[in-house]
Design a protein around this motif. Structure first.
Motif, short mmCIF file in Angstrom:
data_model
loop_
_atom_site.label_atom_id
_atom_site.label_comp_id
_atom_site.label_asym_id
_atom_site.label_seq_id
_atom_site.Cartn_x
_atom_site.Cartn_y
_atom_site.Cartn_z
N ASN A 77 0.83 -1.21 0.00
CA ASN A 77 0.00 0.00 0.00
C ASN A 77 0.86 1.26 0.00
N GLY A 78 1.84 1.28 0.92
CA GLY A 78 2.68 2.46 1.03
C GLY A 78 3.53 2.70 -0.21
N THR A 79 4.02 1.61 -0.79
CA THR A 79 4.85 1.74 -1.99
C THR A 79 4.03 2.22 -3.18
N VAL A 80 2.82 1.69 -3.34
CA VAL A 80 1.96 2.13 -4.44
C VAL A 80 1.56 3.59 -4.25
N LYS A 81 1.29 3.98 -3.00
CA LYS A 81 0.96 5.38 -2.74
C LYS A 81 2.13 6.29 -3.12
N LEU A 113 4.44 5.57 -5.25
CA LEU A 113 4.54 5.52 -6.71
C LEU A 113 3.56 6.50 -7.35
N GLY A 114 2.34 6.57 -6.81
CA GLY A 114 1.36 7.52 -7.34
C GLY A 114 1.87 8.95 -7.26
N GLY A 115 2.52 9.29 -6.14
CA GLY A 115 3.10 10.62 -6.02
C GLY A 115 4.20 10.86 -7.04
N LEU A 124 -3.60 5.18 -8.99
CA LEU A 124 -2.67 4.54 -8.06
C LEU A 124 -2.99 4.93 -6.62
N GLY A 125 -3.40 6.19 -6.42
CA GLY A 125 -3.79 6.61 -5.08
C GLY A 125 -4.97 5.81 -4.56
N LYS A 126 -5.92 5.54 -5.44
CA LYS A 126 -7.08 4.72 -5.04
C LYS A 126 -6.66 3.27 -4.79
N LEU A 127 -5.77 2.76 -5.64
CA LEU A 127 -5.30 1.38 -5.48
C LEU A 127 -4.57 1.21 -4.16
N ALA A 128 -3.84 2.23 -3.73
CA ALA A 128 -3.06 2.12 -2.50
C ALA A 128 -3.96 1.87 -1.29
N GLY A 129 -5.21 2.25 -1.38
CA GLY A 129 -6.10 2.02 -0.26
C GLY A 129 -6.80 0.68 -0.29
#
Length: 590
Positions: free
Chosen positions: A305-309, A311-313, A583-588
């Protein structure tokens, strides 16, 4: 909680497939991004792209494709912190290199349970590192002699070592020093840490506040990765004070949940091993994680989750960098295009304001119509005018050609001059911009291109030829054919050119009377042959044709600048901004 039945498994598989599809699309977009222009922040964005692609390949995509794979715990830290000695202590015998020569950990070694070998032998994680099957040696290892020792080139392989002492469900990867004197080692250490599900970060009592390790720990905090910090070689008298200070620092930097393990300053045994009791708390914690399938899954999802978040940034920042490149490219393109378009405008003004009827053109026209006849001709009726002028045209075709040549020479000079002005203007505008300077380099584009003068001359002759063809087409009617043949095609063509350039806004004094009168003569001759409406139509068509040819010439000349932009690949962003949001949505939901 998701149902464990078939329906729940199908739903989870569908979400997992959609996530992988999104991540692969993000990877494709990032791979296609080009940031060629020298803009502020471009280099940072290029680094973001490289790191994002590496993390997608090394961790995010492999973990999404294999959510049930063993956890990868990367043991990292500063030079001489005791990482290799710690790893040896965790498995109970020497398996990695430890010694006084720096850097010590030259080849990354991944220790795993024999039952987990299949997860690491293929290219599932860290796909750009080839695999070397190592052998566990349960005997003393002389310093810097264990395992393969690569040469000074960049490390491109990963040593795999199966060891029953490593609990199933978790693997240990001994990474190079994060502050190594070797650039390759530092880069590899960062790559390995980015591929980890959890970090075992090793530091010492006298180096725990160093800047380099903390930059990496802050990155871990931004990814919400689970971190275990090992404080090594702590004097017994200072243990409480140093531990309290380090815990306070971790809390201030968002790592308050990190586990802290303290290893006291103790003597190593004859095999260079730590006492088992010194590493027992960390070894037991790792074994508990390995034994708890649900706990392992929670750790993997938390890190994912944290890595995808994060990545989105990164993708969002890259999207903005691409937009900045596109805006800069558009500005440079418009600077060049506008310079040449303004030049076209000045050329067209020169063809309309009578400026071309000065000098040589006017002299040749006067030679052609006959200076002595000029004012008398103006007083005759149209029929007498036609007869007198016809005599000139029938008997002296050469002066008509001289008028054409003078017009060609004058018009060519105007076009070349304005094209040179446009080139100088575009060159100055680009050189005032860092991105433009980079694209120009050492090339001087402030003048016209080689061969442009010849191209202009050819285009003017082509325009004159098309103008003659207009006259032939207009004179094909039976009523006018005899008349235009009596005047001659060159004579009528010269007259039409004079009419095209006949506006007198740019002339003053005597020039108005002389050039204006010359234009009237030309117009009267044409009207006598074709009629007033036809002359108006012919002049309009000829002028529009000339304008179109001038635009084509200068637009082609502007390609010297614009082609550099096209070659740079500075294109507008495609789906990056939308993908960053996804990606922000996926992180959750990972």
């Amino acid at each position: 909680m998701e149902s464990a039945g078939p329906a729940g498994q199908q739903s989870q598989a569908a979400r997992q497939g959609a996530a992988v599809e999104l991540l692969e699309a993000v990877r494709g977009e990032l791979s296609a991004v080009s940031l060629p222009l020298a803009l502020p922040g471009a280099e940072a964005a290029r680094l973001d792209i490289r790191q994002a692609l590496a993390q997608l390949d090394d961790y995010i995509l492999p973990r999404y494709r294999s959510l049930d794979a063993p956890l990868l715990a990367v043991v990292g830290g500063s030079t001489g912190a005791g990482k290799s000695t710690l790893v040896n202590g965790l498995v109970g015998h020497a398996v990695t290199r430890a010694g006084a020569i720096r850097p010590t950990t030259r080849q990354p070694i991944l220790l795993h349970h024999p039952g987990d070998a299949a997860w690491f032998e293929d290219q599932r994680v860290l796909p750009n590192l080839s695999r070397i099957r190592g052998t566990v040696v349960a005997a003393p290892l002389p310093a810097n002699q264990a395992g393969p020792t690569p040469d000074g080139a960049a490390i491109t392989s990963l040593v795999l070592a199966a060891d029953p002492a490593v609990p199933a469900g978790i693997a240990l990867l001994d990474a190079p020093d994060v502050d190594s004197i070797s650039d390759d080692n530092r880069r590899l250490a960062g790559q390995l840490l980015a591929a980890a599900d959890l970090w075992v970060f090793v530091t010492t009592a006298n180096r725990y506040a160093d800047a380099v390790p903390w930059r990496l720990l802050l990155d871990a905090a931004s990814r919400d990765i689970m971190v275990a910090v090992v404080l090594d070689r702590v004097p017994q008298a200072a243990e409480e004070e140093v531990s309290a200070d380090l815990r306070s620092m971790l809390g201030r930097e968002g790592l308050g949940s990190a586990r802290l393990f303290v290893i006291p300053e103790v003597a190593l045994d004859a095999m260079g091993m730590l006492p088992a009791v010194a590493v027992a708390p960390l070894r037991n914690w790792l074994r508990e994680l390995a034994a708890d399938a649900a706990g392992r899954a929670a750790i993997a999802r938390r890190t994912l989750n944290g890595t995808v978040k994060a990545l989105g940034g990164r993708v969002g920042a890259v999207a903005e960098a691409v937009r900045a490149q596109h805006r800069a490219a558009e500005l440079l393109g418009s600077d060049a295009s506008n310079a040449y378009e303004e030049a076209v405008g000045r050329i067209l003004d020169a063809t309309k304001d009578g400026a071309l009827l000065r000098g040589e053109v006017l002299a040749r026209w006067q030679d052609f119509v006959g200076t002595g006849e000029f004012f008398r001709v103006m007083e005759q009726n149209i029929g007498r005018l036609r007869d007198r002028m016809g005599a000139f045209f029938r008997g002296e075709p050469t002066p008509a050609v001289r008028v054409e040549t003078a017009i060609e020479t004058g018009l060519q000079a105007v076009i070349l001059d304005e094209a040179a002005n446009a080139a100088e203007e575009a060159d100055q505008r680009w050189r005032s911009d860092p991105a433009g300077r980079q694209l120009l380099g050492t090339d001087d584009l402030s003048g016209t291109s080689e061969g442009f003068s010849d191209a202009v001359a050819a285009e003017i002759r082509a325009w004159q030829g098309s103008l003659m063809e207009l006259i032939r087409t207009e004179g094909q009617g039976k009523r006018s054919q005899a008349r235009w043949l009596s005047f001659g095609i060159n004579g009528l063509g010269a007259a039409l050119m004079i009419v095209v350039f006949s506006m007198t806004a740019g002339l003053t004094g005597l020039e108005i009377g002389v050039a204006g009168g010359a234009a009237v003569v030309g117009q009267r001759v044409l009207e006598a042959v074709f009629g007033e409406d036809a002359v108006r139509r012919l002049a309009k068509t000829a002028r529009e044709d000339l304008q179109a040819r001038c635009r084509r010439l200068l637009r082609a000349e502007s390609r010297r600048f614009l082609d550099r932009l096209d070659a740079s690949g500075a294109v507008p962003p495609a789906a990056l901004a939308e993908q960053a949001e996804a990606l922000g949505k996926l992180a959750g939901t990972a």
